[in-house]
Design a protein around this motif. Structure first.
Motif, PDB file in Angstrom:
ATOM      1  N   GLY A  57       0.789  -1.237   0.000  1.00 26.30           N
ATOM      2  CA  GLY A  57       0.000   0.000   0.000  1.00 26.30           C
ATOM      3  C   GLY A  57       0.815   1.278   0.000  1.00 26.30           C
ATOM      4  N   MET A  58       2.096   1.185  -0.367  1.00 22.02           N
ATOM      5  CA  MET A  58       2.921   2.400  -0.360  1.00 22.02           C
ATOM      6  C   MET A  58       2.614   3.264  -1.582  1.00 22.02           C
ATOM      7  N   LEU A  59       2.553   4.574  -1.343  1.00 19.84           N
ATOM      8  CA  LEU A  59       2.293   5.522  -2.435  1.00 19.84           C
ATOM      9  C   LEU A  59       3.598   6.276  -2.690  1.00 19.84           C
ATOM     10  N   VAL A 109      10.463   7.732  -3.721  1.00 22.88           N
ATOM     11  CA  VAL A 109      11.551   6.819  -3.348  1.00 22.88           C
ATOM     12  C   VAL A 109      11.604   5.561  -4.220  1.00 22.88           C
ATOM     13  N   GLU A 110      10.518   5.248  -4.926  1.00 21.05           N
ATOM     14  CA  GLU A 110      10.588   4.064  -5.807  1.00 21.05           C
ATOM     15  C   GLU A 110      11.109   4.415  -7.196  1.00 21.05           C
ATOM     16  N   THR A 111      11.416   5.697  -7.446  1.00 21.00           N
ATOM     17  CA  THR A 111      11.911   6.073  -8.777  1.00 21.00           C
ATOM     18  C   THR A 111      13.409   5.836  -8.875  1.00 21.00           C
ATOM     19  N   GLY A 124      14.130  -3.895   1.035  1.00 20.05           N
ATOM     20  CA  GLY A 124      12.869  -4.153   1.732  1.00 20.05           C
ATOM     21  C   GLY A 124      12.292  -2.894   2.356  1.00 20.05           C
ATOM     22  N   TYR A 125      11.224  -3.085   3.103  1.00 24.58           N
ATOM     23  CA  TYR A 125      10.543  -1.940   3.721  1.00 24.58           C
ATOM     24  C   TYR A 125       9.687  -2.406   4.889  1.00 24.58           C
ATOM     25  N   LEU A 126       9.373  -1.453   5.763  1.00 25.88           N
ATOM     26  CA  LEU A 126       8.461  -1.702   6.892  1.00 25.88           C
ATOM     27  C   LEU A 126       7.330  -0.679   6.812  1.00 25.88           C
ATOM     28  N   GLY A 137       8.120  -6.163   3.821  1.00 28.02           N
ATOM     29  CA  GLY A 137       8.217  -6.726   2.469  1.00 28.02           C
ATOM     30  C   GLY A 137       9.529  -6.320   1.841  1.00 28.02           C
ATOM     31  N   ALA A 138       9.674  -6.728   0.728  1.00 26.60           N
ATOM     32  CA  ALA A 138       9.157  -7.896   0.023  1.00 26.60           C
ATOM     33  C   ALA A 138      10.296  -8.433  -0.819  1.00 26.60           C
ATOM     34  N   THR A 139      10.286  -9.738  -1.023  1.00 31.27           N
ATOM     35  CA  THR A 139      11.269 -10.309  -1.942  1.00 31.27           C
ATOM     36  C   THR A 139      10.841  -9.966  -3.371  1.00 31.27           C
ATOM     37  N   PHE A 142       1.859 -11.695  -6.330  1.00 33.39           N
ATOM     38  CA  PHE A 142       2.451 -11.728  -7.666  1.00 33.39           C
ATOM     39  C   PHE A 142       2.245 -10.389  -8.349  1.00 33.39           C
ATOM     40  N   ARG A 143       3.323  -9.597  -8.391  1.00 33.79           N
ATOM     41  CA  ARG A 143       3.237  -8.314  -9.092  1.00 33.79           C
ATOM     42  C   ARG A 143       3.136  -8.597 -10.591  1.00 33.79           C
ATOM     43  N   PRO A 144       2.312  -7.830 -11.293  1.00 33.96           N
ATOM     44  CA  PRO A 144       2.271  -8.019 -12.748  1.00 33.96           C
ATOM     45  C   PRO A 144       3.381  -7.206 -13.407  1.00 33.96           C
ATOM     46  N   HIS A 170       3.285  -3.568 -11.952  1.00 36.20           N
ATOM     47  CA  HIS A 170       4.510  -3.981 -11.269  1.00 36.20           C
ATOM     48  C   HIS A 170       4.531  -3.532  -9.810  1.00 36.20           C
ATOM     49  N   ARG A 171       5.464  -2.667  -9.410  1.00 35.59           N
ATOM     50  CA  ARG A 171       5.582  -2.290  -7.990  1.00 35.59           C
ATOM     51  C   ARG A 171       4.681  -1.118  -7.628  1.00 35.59           C
ATOM     52  N   ASN A 172       3.907  -0.610  -8.591  1.00 31.07           N
ATOM     53  CA  ASN A 172       3.225   0.669  -8.373  1.00 31.07           C
ATOM     54  C   ASN A 172       1.708   0.603  -8.471  1.00 31.07           C
TER      55      ASN A 172
END
Ligand code: GLY
Length: 410
Positions: A71-73, A77-79, A278-280, A291-293, A334-336, A360-362
């Protein structure tokens, strides 16, 4: 024809449907394949606009990747380098999130647990700190609102971080929602707006005549439709009826996760914490999601000792106090993922077949903008500029030889 040309042709296809004598009343009968956050939010928007919408899912609504997510928005930081094209879309969706959450609550009375404390990315040693500085410089150059923190400053914000961490980055606009609550609220909102949801009812096949969609086929019915939205996440390529050349090249990217239980009255953390691997994510109800592997193992849904060890060890190195917390759940999602890891959004080579997968992750982050842009496209025939780089047609294999491969890629 190039991609933009093909996309424009698709627009005129839909526009020609809309520009009939009864145009003001035209609302396409739509079937949505997949009751995850993408399918449900698109269904909600279309039902709100007066379309007859039916959603099919192979399992329970909201129990695929939408259930497994954290549920991270996290637009900032994911870029990472190479993902600059996606940034316009992720930032736009992040901007839409507060209103989206409010609107869902107003429609259903359900909270989606939107929290706006922000995210802290933590370096655990000098090597991590160097890597973090590189990523920080890259993200700064993109104009992202992030701030370098000393280890001490990070610990002032989150006192349970390990003493002696060499540095951290604060991302004040990267927030979180409770993704499971989100999926439940979207299902309720879609139903309330008039959508019908069929659970445990897999779509076997998309029916086409020539290169136009006619509807879908399930185990016991044939359902006609003007528009079919393919939003089945990592399962999108299992739906029959699409010529092999045009099957979205989506694959499952396994993620193992676990949750610990904190005392909600005195939670260990308030921010989302990002680690080198990973993240908390602390929830208001006391769950601490870890998560996550990221694994290329098809639909292998086993939770492994190695996976859990890596997650727990990484989290413990950042927040030693997790040692005392009970484990309350472990799971796999399962991320697409697409071939270039970017989503596939918009019209396909098959007239009337609209694709919304490969997030995917977003996925949770991109829900509001996907729902808005895809539903607008279906209702108006106009494709938003921000969707153009993500045309599913970028992967189409146009040769007759490829068409002859029907079934081979499924
Ligand atoms: N967005 C977090 C993940 O995919 O694990």
């Amino acid at each position: 024809m190039n991609l933009v040309g093909r996309a424009r042709r698709r627009e005129s296809d839909i526009t020609s449907l809309i520009n009939t004598p009864n145009a003001p009343l035209f609302r396409p009968r739509t079937v949505v394949i997949g009751a995850g956050v993408m399918g449900l939010s698109i269904a909600w928007r279309l039902a709100q606009a007066g379309c007859a919408v039916t959603v099919y899912d192979r399992g329970e609504a909201g129990h695929g990747a939408s259930w497994a997510a954290a549920g991270m928005l996290a637009a900032a930081v994911e870029t990472e380098p190479g993902e600059e094209t996606l940034l316009g879309l992720t930032l736009e969706s992040q901007r839409q999130w507060p209103d989206f959450a409010r609107e869902l609550r107003a429609a259903t009375g359900m909270s989606v647990g939107y929290r706006d404390e922000g995210t802290i990315v933590v370096a655990l040693n000098r090597d991590d700190a160097e890597q973090l500085r590189f990523t920080y410089d890259f993200q700064k150059r993109l104009g992202l609102d992030i701030e370098w923190l000393s280890g001490a400053a990070a610990r002032q914000r989150e006192p349970h971080l390990r003493p002696g961490i060499p540095g951290a980055v604060l991302s004040p606009n990267d927030h979180q929602v409770e993704n499971r609550a989100l999926a439940a609220a979207l299902a309720a909102a879609a139903k309330q707006a008039g959508a019908i949801i069929h659970e445990h009812c897999p779509v076997r096949e998309i029916e086409t005549t020539g290169d136009r969609v006619r509807g879908i086929v399930t185990a016991d019915s044939r359902v006609p439709a003007d528009i079919v939205v393919l939003a089945a996440g990592a399962w999108s390529r299992d739906i029959g009826g699409i010529p092999a050349a045009y099957v979205p090249p989506v694959r499952p990217i396994k993620g193992q996760m676990l949750a610990l239980r904190m005392d909600p009255a005195v939670p260990l953390l308030r921010h989302v914490i990002w680690l080198p691997r990973g993240y908390l994510v602390p929830r208001l109800d006391g769950r601490l999601v870890i998560g996550a592997t990221v694994e290329e193992r098809g639909f292998d849904d086993s939770v492994t000792a190695g996976g859990l060890l890596a997650l727990i060890e990484g989290a413990w190195r950042a927040v030693p106090a997790i040692e005392e917390l009970p484990v309350v759940e472990t799971w796999v999602g399962f991320r697409p993922g697409s071939r270039d890891d970017a989503p596939m959004l918009g019209p396909s080579e098959i007239e009337g077949l609209v694709v919304a997968t490969g997030h995917h992750r977003n996925g949770i982050l991109l829900t509001p903008v996907t729902a808005q842009s895809i539903s607008r496209y279906i209702l108006t025939g106009k494709l938003a500029e921000n969707l153009r780089p993500f045309s599913p047609e970028r992967f189409a294999m146009p040769s007759a030889a490829a068409l002859a491969l029907t079934g081979a890629a499924q």
